[in-house]
Write a protein that holds these residues in place. Structure first.
Motif, PDB file in Angstrom:
ATOM      1  N   ARG A  11       6.675 -34.138  -0.632  1.00 46.19           N
ATOM      2  CA  ARG A  11       7.884 -34.485  -1.398  1.00 46.19           C
ATOM      3  C   ARG A  11       7.530 -35.108  -2.748  1.00 46.19           C
ATOM      4  NH1 ARG A  11      13.144 -35.717   0.132  1.00 46.19           N
ATOM      5  NH2 ARG A  11      12.524 -35.037   2.195  1.00 46.19           N
ATOM      6  N   LEU A  12       6.661 -36.090  -2.725  1.00 48.13           N
ATOM      7  CA  LEU A  12       6.239 -36.750  -3.961  1.00 48.13           C
ATOM      8  C   LEU A  12       5.200 -35.902  -4.693  1.00 48.13           C
ATOM      9  CD1 LEU A  12       6.095 -39.183  -5.856  1.00 48.13           C
ATOM     10  CD2 LEU A  12       4.638 -40.329  -4.188  1.00 48.13           C
ATOM     11  N   GLY A  13       4.270 -35.327  -3.913  1.00 48.91           N
ATOM     12  CA  GLY A  13       3.157 -34.588  -4.507  1.00 48.91           C
ATOM     13  C   GLY A  13       3.611 -33.417  -5.369  1.00 48.91           C
ATOM     14  N   ILE A  30      -4.854 -30.765  -3.143  1.00 46.72           N
ATOM     15  CA  ILE A  30      -5.610 -30.627  -1.891  1.00 46.72           C
ATOM     16  C   ILE A  30      -4.681 -31.083  -0.775  1.00 46.72           C
ATOM     17  CG2 ILE A  30      -7.727 -31.191  -0.637  1.00 46.72           C
ATOM     18  CD1 ILE A  30      -8.851 -32.334  -3.279  1.00 46.72           C
ATOM     19  N   ASP A  31      -4.361 -30.182   0.133  1.00 49.86           N
ATOM     20  CA  ASP A  31      -3.384 -30.507   1.175  1.00 49.86           C
ATOM     21  C   ASP A  31      -3.708 -29.725   2.433  1.00 49.86           C
ATOM     22  OD1 ASP A  31      -0.771 -30.685   2.690  1.00 49.86           O
ATOM     23  OD2 ASP A  31      -0.152 -31.709   0.855  1.00 49.86           O
ATOM     24  N   ARG A  32      -3.359 -30.310   3.553  1.00 50.04           N
ATOM     25  CA  ARG A  32      -3.540 -29.618   4.833  1.00 50.04           C
ATOM     26  C   ARG A  32      -2.599 -28.427   4.934  1.00 50.04           C
ATOM     27  NH1 ARG A  32      -2.186 -33.508   9.637  1.00 50.04           N
ATOM     28  NH2 ARG A  32      -0.245 -33.261   8.542  1.00 50.04           N
ATOM     29  N   ALA A 137       2.814 -49.949  12.125  1.00 53.07           N
ATOM     30  CA  ALA A 137       1.504 -49.384  11.787  1.00 53.07           C
ATOM     31  C   ALA A 137       1.487 -48.739  10.405  1.00 53.07           C
ATOM     32  CB  ALA A 137       1.094 -48.364  12.848  1.00 53.07           C
ATOM     33  N   TYR A 138       2.604 -48.116  10.007  1.00 50.05           N
ATOM     34  CA  TYR A 138       2.632 -47.477   8.687  1.00 50.05           C
ATOM     35  C   TYR A 138       2.427 -48.522   7.591  1.00 50.05           C
ATOM     36  CZ  TYR A 138       4.558 -45.248   4.513  1.00 50.05           C
ATOM     37  OH  TYR A 138       4.734 -44.777   3.234  1.00 50.05           O
ATOM     38  N   ALA A 139       3.236 -49.618   7.646  1.00 49.21           N
ATOM     39  CA  ALA A 139       3.122 -50.660   6.621  1.00 49.21           C
ATOM     40  C   ALA A 139       1.732 -51.312   6.673  1.00 49.21           C
ATOM     41  CB  ALA A 139       4.220 -51.706   6.808  1.00 49.21           C
TER      42      ALA A 139
HETATM   43  N1  LIG Z   1       8.604 -40.482  -0.021  1.00 42.60           N
HETATM   44  C1  LIG Z   1       8.757 -41.780  -0.185  1.00 42.60           C
HETATM   45  O1  LIG Z   1       9.870 -42.279  -0.352  1.00 42.60           O
HETATM   46  C2  LIG Z   1       7.564 -42.690  -0.215  1.00 42.60           C
HETATM   47  C3  LIG Z   1       7.786 -44.058  -0.396  1.00 42.60           C
HETATM   48  C4  LIG Z   1       6.688 -44.914  -0.397  1.00 42.60           C
HETATM   49  C5  LIG Z   1       5.417 -44.402  -0.268  1.00 42.60           C
HETATM   50  N2  LIG Z   1       5.229 -43.059  -0.098  1.00 42.60           N
HETATM   51  C6  LIG Z   1       3.851 -42.572   0.032  1.00 42.60           C
HETATM   52  O2  LIG Z   1       3.665 -41.531  -0.927  1.00 42.60           O
HETATM   53  C7  LIG Z   1       2.801 -40.544  -0.395  1.00 42.60           C
HETATM   54  C8  LIG Z   1       3.482 -39.181  -0.429  1.00 42.60           C
HETATM   55  O3  LIG Z   1       4.677 -39.257   0.336  1.00 42.60           O
HETATM   56  P1  LIG Z   1       5.612 -37.986   0.558  1.00 42.60           P
HETATM   57  O4  LIG Z   1       6.990 -38.472   0.749  1.00 42.60           O
HETATM   58  O5  LIG Z   1       5.320 -36.966  -0.488  1.00 42.60           O
HETATM   59  O6  LIG Z   1       5.091 -37.483   1.973  1.00 42.60           O
HETATM   60  P2  LIG Z   1       5.063 -35.988   2.540  1.00 42.60           P
HETATM   61  O7  LIG Z   1       4.934 -36.110   4.019  1.00 42.60           O
HETATM   62  O8  LIG Z   1       6.165 -35.186   1.981  1.00 42.60           O
HETATM   63  O9  LIG Z   1       3.691 -35.441   1.947  1.00 42.60           O
HETATM   64  C9  LIG Z   1       2.456 -35.845   2.441  1.00 42.60           C
HETATM   65  C10 LIG Z   1       1.499 -34.694   2.298  1.00 42.60           C
HETATM   66  O10 LIG Z   1       0.223 -35.096   2.815  1.00 42.60           O
HETATM   67  C11 LIG Z   1      -0.327 -33.993   3.486  1.00 42.60           C
HETATM   68  N3  LIG Z   1      -1.297 -34.443   4.483  1.00 42.60           N
HETATM   69  C12 LIG Z   1      -1.043 -35.222   5.567  1.00 42.60           C
HETATM   70  N4  LIG Z   1      -2.158 -35.359   6.301  1.00 42.60           N
HETATM   71  C13 LIG Z   1      -3.128 -34.663   5.661  1.00 42.60           C
HETATM   72  C14 LIG Z   1      -4.495 -34.421   5.928  1.00 42.60           C
HETATM   73  N5  LIG Z   1      -5.084 -34.898   7.031  1.00 42.60           N
HETATM   74  N6  LIG Z   1      -5.213 -33.677   5.065  1.00 42.60           N
HETATM   75  C15 LIG Z   1      -4.624 -33.155   3.960  1.00 42.60           C
HETATM   76  N7  LIG Z   1      -3.327 -33.353   3.654  1.00 42.60           N
HETATM   77  C16 LIG Z   1      -2.587 -34.093   4.500  1.00 42.60           C
HETATM   78  C17 LIG Z   1       0.869 -33.299   4.147  1.00 42.60           C
HETATM   79  O11 LIG Z   1       0.584 -31.948   4.484  1.00 42.60           O
HETATM   80  C18 LIG Z   1       1.949 -33.460   3.096  1.00 42.60           C
HETATM   81  O12 LIG Z   1       2.039 -32.334   2.239  1.00 42.60           O
HETATM   82  C19 LIG Z   1       2.437 -41.014   1.007  1.00 42.60           C
HETATM   83  O13 LIG Z   1       1.210 -41.713   0.947  1.00 42.60           O
HETATM   84  C20 LIG Z   1       3.556 -41.955   1.378  1.00 42.60           C
HETATM   85  O14 LIG Z   1       3.147 -42.898   2.342  1.00 42.60           O
HETATM   86  C21 LIG Z   1       6.270 -42.196  -0.067  1.00 42.60           C
END
Ligand SMILES: NC(=O)c1ccc[n+]([C@@H]2O[C@H](COP(=O)([O-])OP(=O)(O)OC[C@H]3O[C@@H](n4cnc5c(N)ncnc54)[C@H](O)[C@@H]3O)[C@@H](O)[C@H]2O)c1
Length: 310
Positions: A11-13, A30-32, A137-139
């Protein structure tokens, strides 16, 4: 500059990758989860050998580490903690080994511990000096990641590192009605304040997150090892937050007099001072006019979105 973004399919990426590319930078995600994008690499970054091989091959100038289990309680607590901290260490170690000179890591505002009954901040707005009180655990994994960043900064002075706490990320399509990460729409979130109250009405347009990343990458003189809140300037609420606390967050209502206007409960002064960064997007300038009209927010004074803390 060549930038590797882990979690670039998320979502953020997706917005960070797009924003950096639009700024003319070379970006490899780089993503899974695979992508049809030819500048993306599929890998499981919890695997040290894979992380090391990819970063050694790419040798990017900078790394933005977003990959994580990003939702609290979406997996067993042990899994969330293990994956997020283990992958963080693996990626940081591989990046240092590959000679990366700038590393930015996503943390989360949830490190502060809001949402727990009885939670008490010392003051508002919250900032980087506010006490961290993780209660899941997340926090906790994000607290460890922040410490990891400051530890690597001490150990590797040739590399500039930082962590950042993005508020509730809103992807561009969500302003037009696409479901947010919790399934409801932004209009529903604004119409029902209890939805955003649990996260203190925080939010951030994903494109403003991308502009923060660019500001940090550019800020060669910024100190290494720091952590930054990254938030919209205002709250995700039609009514000023000081008027909402007694109804939706009664345990912190005694702090209402520390707020004024529609300013976010999360201070972004550190990012402004170190990086010259400020968000430009608010729900007030992103939602379609019809939605603003339904919310009764069309006539709101634009000046009321300014940060007016005292
Ligand atoms: N979305 C939010 O509101 C928010 C708020 C605070 C912090 N964050 C942090 O921002 C970051 C991105 O969040 P997001 O909302 O885009 O999450 P998301 O789940 O949409 O994206 C995370 C990405 O990481 C990839 N990923 C997970 N495990 C993996 C692995 N082992 N190897 C390679 N890739 C892997 C997933 O495939 C996914 O595309 C995270 O670290 C999250 O904790 C997000």
């Amino acid at each position: 500059m060549h930038i590797a973004v882990t979690g670039g399919s998320g979502r953020l990426g997706r917005s960070v990758v797009r924003g950096l590319r639009e700024a003319g930078l070379r970006v490899t995600s780089i993503d899974r989860t695979g992508s049809t994008d030819e500048q993306s690499v599929e890998a499981d970054l919890t695997e040290p050998a894979q992380a090391a091989a990819i970063l050694h091959k790419l040798r990017p100038d900078a790394l933005v580490h977003l990959a994580a289990i990003a939702v609290p309680f979406s997996a067993p607590e042990r899994t969330i903690f293990g994956v997020n901290t283990g992958m963080g260490f693996t990626v940081l170690e591989a990046a240092i080994e590959a000679g990366v000179t700038r590393i930015l890591v996503a943390s989360s505002p949830t490190v502060l511990g809001y949402g727990r009954p009885g939670w008490q901040p010392q003051s508002l707005p919250l900032d980087e000096h506010s006490e961290v009180q993780p209660h899941h655990a997340y926090a906790l994994s994000k607290v460890v990641l922040e410490k990891m960043v400051s530890s690597f900064a001490l150990a590797h002075p040739q590399t500039r590192l930082a962590s950042f706490r993005p508020c509730y990320v809103v992807a561009p399509e969500e302003w037009q009605g696409a479901p947010t990460q919790q399934g409801h729409t932004i209009e529903e979130r604004l119409a029902s304040p209890e939805l955003a109250a649990v996260s203190l009405f925080n939010y951030l347009d994903a494109r403003d997150a991308a502009s923060f990343v660019m500001a940090w990458l550019d800020a060669d003189s910024a100190p290494s090892g720091r952590c930054y809140f990254v938030s919209a300037a205002d709250v995700m609420a039609v009514t000023p937050p000081a008027d909402l606390l007694s109804t939706y967050l009664p345990e912190i209502a005694h702090l209402s007099d520390q707020l004024s206007g529609n300013g976010s409960l999360f201070s972004i002064e550190a990012a402004a001072q170190d990086l010259g960064w400020a968000p430009t997007r608010s729900w007030r300038n992103q939602l379609p006019a019809a939605a603003l009209e339904r919310l009764g927010a069309l006539t709101a004074d634009p000046a009321s979105t300014e940060r007016t803390f005292h």
